[in-house]
Motif scaffolding. Structure first.
Motif, PDB file in Angstrom:
ATOM      1  N   VAL A 244       0.830  -1.206   0.000  1.00  0.00           N
ATOM      2  CA  VAL A 244       0.000   0.000   0.000  1.00  0.00           C
ATOM      3  C   VAL A 244       0.866   1.260   0.000  1.00  0.00           C
ATOM      4  O   VAL A 244       0.549   2.245  -0.686  1.00  0.00           O
ATOM      5  N   ARG A 245       1.958   1.252   0.749  1.00  0.00           N
ATOM      6  CA  ARG A 245       2.863   2.400   0.722  1.00  0.00           C
ATOM      7  C   ARG A 245       3.425   2.604  -0.688  1.00  0.00           C
ATOM      8  O   ARG A 245       3.526   3.742  -1.166  1.00  0.00           O
ATOM      9  N   ARG A 246       3.763   1.515  -1.352  1.00  0.00           N
ATOM     10  CA  ARG A 246       4.261   1.603  -2.725  1.00  0.00           C
ATOM     11  C   ARG A 246       3.201   2.192  -3.649  1.00  0.00           C
ATOM     12  O   ARG A 246       3.481   3.087  -4.452  1.00  0.00           O
TER      13      ARG A 246
ATOM     14  N   GLU B  29       0.715   6.420  -6.982  1.00  0.00           N
ATOM     15  CA  GLU B  29      -0.571   7.002  -7.377  1.00  0.00           C
ATOM     16  C   GLU B  29      -1.070   7.917  -6.263  1.00  0.00           C
ATOM     17  O   GLU B  29      -1.885   7.518  -5.417  1.00  0.00           O
ATOM     18  N   PRO B  30      -0.591   9.174  -6.235  1.00  0.00           N
ATOM     19  CA  PRO B  30      -0.961  10.094  -5.149  1.00  0.00           C
ATOM     20  C   PRO B  30      -2.466  10.318  -5.015  1.00  0.00           C
ATOM     21  O   PRO B  30      -2.949  10.620  -3.919  1.00  0.00           O
ATOM     22  N   ALA B  31      -3.225  10.143  -6.097  1.00  0.00           N
ATOM     23  CA  ALA B  31      -4.674  10.343  -6.022  1.00  0.00           C
ATOM     24  C   ALA B  31      -5.333   9.365  -5.058  1.00  0.00           C
ATOM     25  O   ALA B  31      -6.419   9.630  -4.531  1.00  0.00           O
TER      26      ALA B  31
ATOM     27  N   SER C  44      -4.802   9.263   0.187  1.00  0.00           N
ATOM     28  CA  SER C  44      -5.651   9.451   1.365  1.00  0.00           C
ATOM     29  C   SER C  44      -6.563   8.252   1.584  1.00  0.00           C
ATOM     30  O   SER C  44      -6.803   7.831   2.729  1.00  0.00           O
ATOM     31  N   TYR C  45      -7.074   7.683   0.482  1.00  0.00           N
ATOM     32  CA  TYR C  45      -7.912   6.481   0.574  1.00  0.00           C
ATOM     33  C   TYR C  45      -7.117   5.317   1.154  1.00  0.00           C
ATOM     34  O   TYR C  45      -7.595   4.603   2.047  1.00  0.00           O
ATOM     35  N   LEU C  46      -5.903   5.109   0.681  1.00  0.00           N
ATOM     36  CA  LEU C  46      -5.081   4.005   1.155  1.00  0.00           C
ATOM     37  C   LEU C  46      -4.678   4.196   2.608  1.00  0.00           C
ATOM     38  O   LEU C  46      -4.631   3.225   3.377  1.00  0.00           O
ATOM     39  N   TYR C  47      -4.410   5.442   2.992  1.00  0.00           N
ATOM     40  CA  TYR C  47      -4.078   5.691   4.398  1.00  0.00           C
ATOM     41  C   TYR C  47      -5.278   5.398   5.285  1.00  0.00           C
ATOM     42  O   TYR C  47      -5.165   4.709   6.308  1.00  0.00           O
ATOM     43  N   ALA C  48      -6.456   5.897   4.904  1.00  0.00           N
ATOM     44  CA  ALA C  48      -7.648   5.719   5.735  1.00  0.00           C
ATOM     45  C   ALA C  48      -8.067   4.266   5.832  1.00  0.00           C
ATOM     46  O   ALA C  48      -8.531   3.807   6.881  1.00  0.00           O
TER      47      ALA C  48
END
Length: 283
Positions: A28-30, A35-37, A40-44
């Motif tokens: 997920v960090r990769r 894909e910066p878009a 926030s979704y991946l962090y949440a």
């Protein structure tokens, strides 16, 4: 080296929740960096959580919520189920490993966790099954309805589902109330494990360990599909299928001899080995 498109072998301990969760965080960090878009979704959804169970509870709650079935309520329900039943997270790990090893399109654990509706539907059904056994049946059925609406997978909350399950593509899968699915089973899209009419009681199929069920297959009634058996795509099965045999056709018939004891079709995903025994068509 694995063949092109095949998943690379997983190092030990591949069935460890901690190891799989560590892989998911790395993946997920990769993806967040590339894909910066989605950052926030991946962090949440993943990186803000301390465990696979918490991430799954959050993700399922947000996927299945509605204007009247709030995500906060569902999150609490899922989180409590995972806390009370550690086997739920263990089964989720086994399902993630199954998808990673059996589906050549699955190139990471995290993308299965986030995007594979067959995986998500199974995890949500397991929680609905807990609620069903707790006699919270209106809530279990409400959850079943949302799973069906969101994922196009309709599994009754009373159905008993093993671990290491792959619902490949998953659209149109229907599994009835008294059905039982063993461990290490792979089921393709548009498969029905249903009843034969208005019969009551124990009326749905029992699927043994290591079974492979091809796309569009229909298995009806309280029949048994033996351990390590295959059901060919588009088949209609109305009678028992012995262990390590292949059933194909409409109505289905048994073709070829028994497979080897160490052969597990649900893991090998071999859909075509029976063809030479079934017809003049060759590949």
């Amino acid at each position: 080296m694995p063949p092109p498109g095949a998943a690379a072998p997983l190092p030990e301990p591949e069935n460890s929740e901690a190891w799989v969760w560590s892989q998911i965080e790395t993946e997920v960090r990769r993806d967040a960096e590339s894909e910066p878009a989605l950052a926030s979704y991946l962090y949440a959804t993943v990186l803000s959580h301390a465990s696979l169970a918490r991430s799954l509870a959050f993700h399922l709650a947000n996927r299945l919520c509605s204007s009247t079935l709030l995500s906060t309520l569902l999150y609490d329900i899922f989180l409590q189920a995972y806390a009370d039943h550690p086997s739920l997270a263990a089964s989720a790990v086994a399902d993630l490993v199954a998808a990673r090893l059996r589906d050549p399109a699955c190139d990471s654990f995290s993308r299965c966790l986030l995007n594979y509706k067959g995986f998500l539907a199974i995890q949500a059904q397991r929680v609905a099954h807990v609620l069903w056994n707790q006699r919270r049946r209106p809530l279990a059925l409400a959850l079943q309805s949302r799973i069906s609406e969101v994922f196009s997978v309709d599994i009754h909350p009373a159905a008993r589902i093993g671990s290491g399950i792959l619902l490949d593509h998953a659209t149109g899968v229907v599994i009835g109330e008294t059905a039982v699915v063993g461990n290490n089973v792979s089921i393709l899209h548009n498969v029905t494990l249903g009843g034969t009419g208005k019969a009551v009681g124990d009326r749905h199929p029992k699927i043994g360990d290591g079974v492979l069920i091809g796309a569009g297959a229909t298995i009806l009634g309280n029949v048994r599909i033996g351990e390590g058996a295959k059901v060919g795509a588009g088949s209609l099965v109305l009678i028992d299928v012995p262990p390590r045999t292949t059933a194909v056709g409409n109505p289905a018939r048994i073709v070829g001899g028994r497979s080897k004891l160490d052969e597990i079709p649900g893991e090998s995903m071999d859909h075509t080995s029976f063809i030479s025994d079934w017809s003049d068509y060759t590949i």
